[in-house]
Design an enzyme around this catalytic site. Structure first.
Site, PDB file in Angstrom:
ATOM      1  N   CYS A 112       0.813  -1.222   0.000  1.00  0.00           N
ATOM      2  CA  CYS A 112       0.000   0.000   0.000  1.00  0.00           C
ATOM      3  C   CYS A 112       0.848   1.275   0.000  1.00  0.00           C
ATOM      4  CB  CYS A 112      -0.924   0.016   1.206  1.00  0.00           C
ATOM      5  SG  CYS A 112      -1.946  -1.450   1.285  1.00  0.00           S
ATOM      6  N   HIS A 256      -3.465   7.011   3.298  1.00  0.00           N
ATOM      7  CA  HIS A 256      -3.826   5.770   2.620  1.00  0.00           C
ATOM      8  C   HIS A 256      -5.197   5.334   3.131  1.00  0.00           C
ATOM      9  CE1 HIS A 256      -4.030   1.777   1.186  1.00  0.00           C
ATOM     10  NE2 HIS A 256      -3.740   1.200   2.345  1.00  0.00           N
ATOM     11  N   ASN A 286     -10.102  -0.283   0.045  1.00  0.00           N
ATOM     12  CA  ASN A 286      -8.634  -0.199   0.071  1.00  0.00           C
ATOM     13  C   ASN A 286      -8.100  -0.679  -1.277  1.00  0.00           C
ATOM     14  OD1 ASN A 286      -5.901  -0.568   0.463  1.00  0.00           O
ATOM     15  ND2 ASN A 286      -6.117  -1.637   2.429  1.00  0.00           N
TER      16      ASN A 286
HETATM   17  O1  UT7 Z   1      -3.757  -1.442   3.653  1.00  0.00           O
HETATM   18  C1  UT7 Z   1      -2.724  -1.781   4.475  1.00  0.00           C
HETATM   19  C2  UT7 Z   1      -2.956  -2.194   5.773  1.00  0.00           C
HETATM   20  N1  UT7 Z   1      -4.262  -2.644   6.162  1.00  0.00           N
HETATM   21  C3  UT7 Z   1      -4.806  -2.135   7.239  1.00  0.00           C
HETATM   22  O2  UT7 Z   1      -4.266  -1.210   7.782  1.00  0.00           O
HETATM   23  C4  UT7 Z   1      -6.044  -2.757   7.794  1.00  0.00           C
HETATM   24  C5  UT7 Z   1      -5.964  -2.774   9.287  1.00  0.00           C
HETATM   25  N2  UT7 Z   1      -7.012  -3.482  10.004  1.00  0.00           N
HETATM   26  C6  UT7 Z   1      -8.311  -3.140   9.944  1.00  0.00           C
HETATM   27  O3  UT7 Z   1      -8.717  -2.251   9.222  1.00  0.00           O
HETATM   28  C7  UT7 Z   1      -9.268  -3.855  10.880  1.00  0.00           C
HETATM   29  O4  UT7 Z   1      -8.526  -4.610  11.810  1.00  0.00           O
HETATM   30  C8  UT7 Z   1     -10.272  -4.783  10.169  1.00  0.00           C
HETATM   31  C9  UT7 Z   1     -11.287  -3.936   9.414  1.00  0.00           C
HETATM   32  C10 UT7 Z   1      -9.559  -5.707   9.221  1.00  0.00           C
HETATM   33  C11 UT7 Z   1     -11.045  -5.596  11.198  1.00  0.00           C
HETATM   34  O5  UT7 Z   1     -11.678  -4.752  12.148  1.00  0.00           O
HETATM   35  P1  UT7 Z   1     -11.519  -5.014  13.707  1.00  0.00           P
HETATM   36  O6  UT7 Z   1     -12.317  -4.017  14.389  1.00  0.00           O
HETATM   37  O7  UT7 Z   1     -10.041  -5.044  13.998  1.00  0.00           O
HETATM   38  O8  UT7 Z   1     -12.203  -6.425  13.858  1.00  0.00           O
HETATM   39  P2  UT7 Z   1     -11.569  -7.778  14.398  1.00  0.00           P
HETATM   40  O9  UT7 Z   1     -10.661  -8.373  13.383  1.00  0.00           O
HETATM   41  O10 UT7 Z   1     -11.039  -7.551  15.765  1.00  0.00           O
HETATM   42  O11 UT7 Z   1     -12.869  -8.663  14.487  1.00  0.00           O
HETATM   43  C12 UT7 Z   1     -13.936  -8.339  15.380  1.00  0.00           C
HETATM   44  C13 UT7 Z   1     -15.074  -9.304  15.132  1.00  0.00           C
HETATM   45  C14 UT7 Z   1     -14.631 -10.744  15.072  1.00  0.00           C
HETATM   46  O12 UT7 Z   1     -15.637 -11.541  15.667  1.00  0.00           O
HETATM   47  P3  UT7 Z   1     -15.459 -12.101  17.166  1.00  0.00           P
HETATM   48  O13 UT7 Z   1     -14.200 -12.934  17.122  1.00  0.00           O
HETATM   49  O14 UT7 Z   1     -15.307 -10.879  18.026  1.00  0.00           O
HETATM   50  O15 UT7 Z   1     -16.709 -12.882  17.375  1.00  0.00           O
HETATM   51  C15 UT7 Z   1     -14.588 -11.050  13.601  1.00  0.00           C
HETATM   52  O16 UT7 Z   1     -14.789 -12.408  13.313  1.00  0.00           O
HETATM   53  O17 UT7 Z   1     -15.661  -9.022  13.869  1.00  0.00           O
HETATM   54  C16 UT7 Z   1     -15.740 -10.233  13.111  1.00  0.00           C
HETATM   55  N3  UT7 Z   1     -15.625  -9.884  11.704  1.00  0.00           N
HETATM   56  C17 UT7 Z   1     -16.706  -9.603  10.937  1.00  0.00           C
HETATM   57  N4  UT7 Z   1     -18.018  -9.575  11.207  1.00  0.00           N
HETATM   58  C18 UT7 Z   1     -18.863  -9.238  10.209  1.00  0.00           C
HETATM   59  C19 UT7 Z   1     -14.515  -9.773  10.943  1.00  0.00           C
HETATM   60  N5  UT7 Z   1     -14.838  -9.439   9.678  1.00  0.00           N
HETATM   61  C20 UT7 Z   1     -16.203  -9.332   9.660  1.00  0.00           C
HETATM   62  C21 UT7 Z   1     -17.118  -8.997   8.650  1.00  0.00           C
HETATM   63  N6  UT7 Z   1     -18.427  -8.959   8.971  1.00  0.00           N
HETATM   64  N7  UT7 Z   1     -16.731  -8.699   7.396  1.00  0.00           N
END
Ligand code: UT7
Length: 329
Positions: A112, A256, A286
């Site tokens: 990225c 970004h 993204n």
């Molecule tokens: O481009 C270069 C670098 N990329 C980034 O910088 C991305 C960085 N990371 C992020 O943007 C975020 O971490 C994400 C958007 C990828 C995820 O958001 P989060 O708030 O960190 O969620 P999480 O991974 O901690 O997941 C929270 C919950 C989980 O469920 P449990 O384990 O709490 O029951 C996931 O399974 O959300 C669940 N989850 C979803 N639920 C509905 C993960 N993806 C989804 C989804 N829909 N698409």
């Protein structure tokens, strides 16, 4: 001499994939995607459209805006993690399409942070030889072909597109236009948290790697999130301090577009009000290396950035790679 932005261009495919569409593909919801990422829809390239085709469209628009043709270019650098082929490079493919006969051309892989890396490399290459004048740098991605459409953790995040910038070496302008300061970093100790495992020489493609979904983006989201905010803020502060530019002097901050929560956290820590923050993640998701270039082009064409305004770019991506740049347009 200064390295100025002579023109920008961008291109996104026509096909729109909405959050409602994704609700039919994986266990997710429009509400989750909007509140956790800020994304409402993303663009998806046609099967016959490869990343160099997206780059070509953006590149043509940037050349037109700069008032030059491919024949004027001294170099073409394409940042991408989704090149048409492992080789030849997208840069060489574009050279032929643009008739850039005197340019030397290659690709850069910095995920990225790719566009920011190409700005730095383009600037250095122009400064190196007196006769060089123009560099075309492009971030172009067809992330839809390395997205696992059965993995809700990643498939809601990414989109396709391209953003291009023509850099020109000129005598210093009275209003100080050009790239003012850059700060670029990598840390390979975190290589594992964001990657595509197979398809290279470590894990060559086999039927098994395809069955195991190893040709798709894998990301440790939470860890990446934390590192991204700190790195983007740190690089942004470094360029501001090294150039002696205060937050109040910056016309537009272009982060970004990985996650609206990351963008807002960065803006808050840099003390940048919302009206000076450029955001289009809602429309495109993204787009990795393309993201900053698409934003720059939209900011310039919409009049958000005018000649003489200072832009602060800040980015973060797999590698890990990150950095920032201050540019007076
Ligand atoms: O481009 C270069 C670098 N990329 C980034 O910088 C991305 C960085 N990371 C992020 O943007 C975020 O971490 C994400 C958007 C990828 C995820 O958001 P989060 O708030 O960190 O969620 P999480 O991974 O901690 O997941 C929270 C919950 C989980 O469920 P449990 O384990 O709490 O029951 C996931 O399974 O959300 C669940 N989850 C979803 N639920 C509905 C993960 N993806 C989804 C989804 N829909 N698409």
């Amino acid at each position: 001499m200064s390295i100025v932005i002579a023109g920008t261009g961008s291109y996104v495919p026509e096909k729109i994939l909405t959050n409602a569409d994704l609700e039919k593909m994986v266990e997710t919801s429009d509400e989750w995607i909007r509140t956790r990422t800020g994304i409402e829809e993303r663009r998806i390239a046609e099967p016959g459209q490869a990343s160099a085709d997206l780059a070509y469209e953006a590149g043509c628009r940037a050349l037109e805006a700069a008032g030059i043709t491919g024949a004027d270019l001294d170099t073409i650098i394409v940042a991408t993690v989704t090149p048409n082929h492992v080789f030849p490079s997208n840069g060489c493919i574009l050279q032929a399409k643009l008739g850039a006969t005197k340019a030397f051309c290659f690709d850069v892989e910095a995920a990225c942070s790719g566009l920011l890396y190409t700005l730095e490399i383009g600037r250095a290459l122009l400064n190196m030889i007196p006769s060089r004048r123009y560099a075309l740098v492009i971030g172009a991605e067809k992330l839809s072909c390395i997205t696992d459409w059965s993995d809700r953790n990643t498939c809601v995040l990414f989109g396709d597109g391209a953003g291009a910038v023509v850099l020109e070496k000129t005598a210093e302008t009275e209003d100080g236009r050009g790239i003012i300061a850059t700060d670029i970093h990598s840390d390979g100790n975190y290589a594992e948290i964001l990657k595509m495992p197979a398809g290279g020489s470590r894990i060559p493609a086999t039927e098994q790697t395809v069955r195991d979904h190893l040709h798709f983006i894998k990301m440790e989201g939470r860890e990446t999130f934390k590192l991204a905010v700190n790195a983007m803020v740190s690089a942004a502060k470094t360029v501001m301090v090294s150039a002696g530019v205060a937050s109040s002097e910056i016309g537009v901050v272009i982060p970004h577009q990985a996650n609206l929560r990351i963008i807002n956290a960065v803006a808050q820590r840099l003390d940048v009000p919302e009206d000076r923050l450029f955001v289009n993640i809602n429309k495109y998701g993204n787009t990795s290396a393309a993201s900053i270039g698409i934003c720059m082009d939209e900011a310039i064409r919409s009049g958000r950035v005018k000649r003489g305004d200072v832009m602060l770019l800040t980015t973060f991506g797999g590698g890990l790679t990150w950095g920032a740049a201050l540019i007076r347009y």
